[in-house]
Design a protein around this motif. Sequence first.
Motif, PDB file in Angstrom:
ATOM      1  N   PRO A  53      -0.301  -5.927  -2.365  1.00 45.54           N
ATOM      2  CA  PRO A  53      -1.217  -4.830  -2.704  1.00 45.54           C
ATOM      3  C   PRO A  53      -1.844  -5.039  -4.087  1.00 45.54           C
ATOM      4  CG  PRO A  53       1.045  -4.147  -3.021  1.00 45.54           C
ATOM      5  CD  PRO A  53       1.091  -5.507  -2.412  1.00 45.54           C
ATOM      6  N   ASP A  54      -3.078  -4.599  -4.213  1.00 47.59           N
ATOM      7  CA  ASP A  54      -3.685  -4.652  -5.538  1.00 47.59           C
ATOM      8  C   ASP A  54      -3.415  -3.322  -6.250  1.00 47.59           C
ATOM      9  OD1 ASP A  54      -5.481  -2.774  -4.557  1.00 47.59           O
ATOM     10  OD2 ASP A  54      -7.148  -4.169  -4.402  1.00 47.59           O
ATOM     11  N   ASN A  56      -5.260  -0.807  -6.964  1.00 46.25           N
ATOM     12  CA  ASN A  56      -5.815   0.377  -6.287  1.00 46.25           C
ATOM     13  C   ASN A  56      -4.937   0.819  -5.120  1.00 46.25           C
ATOM     14  OD1 ASN A  56      -8.073   0.693  -7.956  1.00 46.25           O
ATOM     15  ND2 ASN A  56      -9.238  -0.830  -6.799  1.00 46.25           N
ATOM     16  N   ASP A  57      -4.407  -0.152  -4.372  1.00 46.56           N
ATOM     17  CA  ASP A  57      -3.500   0.191  -3.268  1.00 46.56           C
ATOM     18  C   ASP A  57      -2.272   0.923  -3.799  1.00 46.56           C
ATOM     19  OD1 ASP A  57      -5.176  -1.087  -1.442  1.00 46.56           O
ATOM     20  OD2 ASP A  57      -4.078  -2.984  -1.595  1.00 46.56           O
ATOM     21  N   LEU A  58      -1.697   0.424  -4.876  1.00 44.96           N
ATOM     22  CA  LEU A  58      -0.517   1.050  -5.466  1.00 44.96           C
ATOM     23  C   LEU A  58      -0.832   2.452  -5.975  1.00 44.96           C
ATOM     24  CD1 LEU A  58       0.923  -2.018  -7.378  1.00 44.96           C
ATOM     25  CD2 LEU A  58       1.757  -1.049  -5.244  1.00 44.96           C
ATOM     26  N   ASP A  60      -3.171   4.469  -4.889  1.00 44.46           N
ATOM     27  CA  ASP A  60      -3.343   5.343  -3.726  1.00 44.46           C
ATOM     28  C   ASP A  60      -1.999   5.743  -3.128  1.00 44.46           C
ATOM     29  OD1 ASP A  60      -6.084   5.188  -4.057  1.00 44.46           O
ATOM     30  OD2 ASP A  60      -6.353   3.643  -2.510  1.00 44.46           O
ATOM     31  N   ALA A  61      -1.052   4.800  -3.067  1.00 44.72           N
ATOM     32  CA  ALA A  61       0.273   5.097  -2.522  1.00 44.72           C
ATOM     33  C   ALA A  61       1.000   6.127  -3.384  1.00 44.72           C
ATOM     34  CB  ALA A  61       1.095   3.815  -2.415  1.00 44.72           C
ATOM     35  N   ARG A  64      -0.577   9.545  -2.707  1.00 45.28           N
ATOM     36  CA  ARG A  64      -0.141  10.097  -1.419  1.00 45.28           C
ATOM     37  C   ARG A  64       1.286  10.642  -1.536  1.00 45.28           C
ATOM     38  NH1 ARG A  64      -2.644   5.469   0.527  1.00 45.28           N
ATOM     39  NH2 ARG A  64      -0.644   4.441   0.819  1.00 45.28           N
TER      40      ARG A  64
END
Length: 69
Positions: A53-54, A56-58, A60-61, A64
């Motif tokens: 994950p980059d 941004n993915d982290l 977003d997680a 959430r």
Amino acid sequence: MNSQAMTLEQVRQIGITALAHQLGVVGMIRFLQQSEIGWGDYTKEREGWLGTPDLNDLFDAVKRSEKMN
């Protein structure tokens, strides 16, 4: 003895002595072997579970996860 003032070597020695006292020498060795036995390649396995994950993915997680709590 203040554990925060002890060196890592002192902590290790006291821990081994306590294990030997409570478990006996054979039990102490069996206990220590548990943490030394390993197999596989955790780094490769972890990448398989998590992917790559980059940032941004982290982010977003985390967002959430915060919304669920």
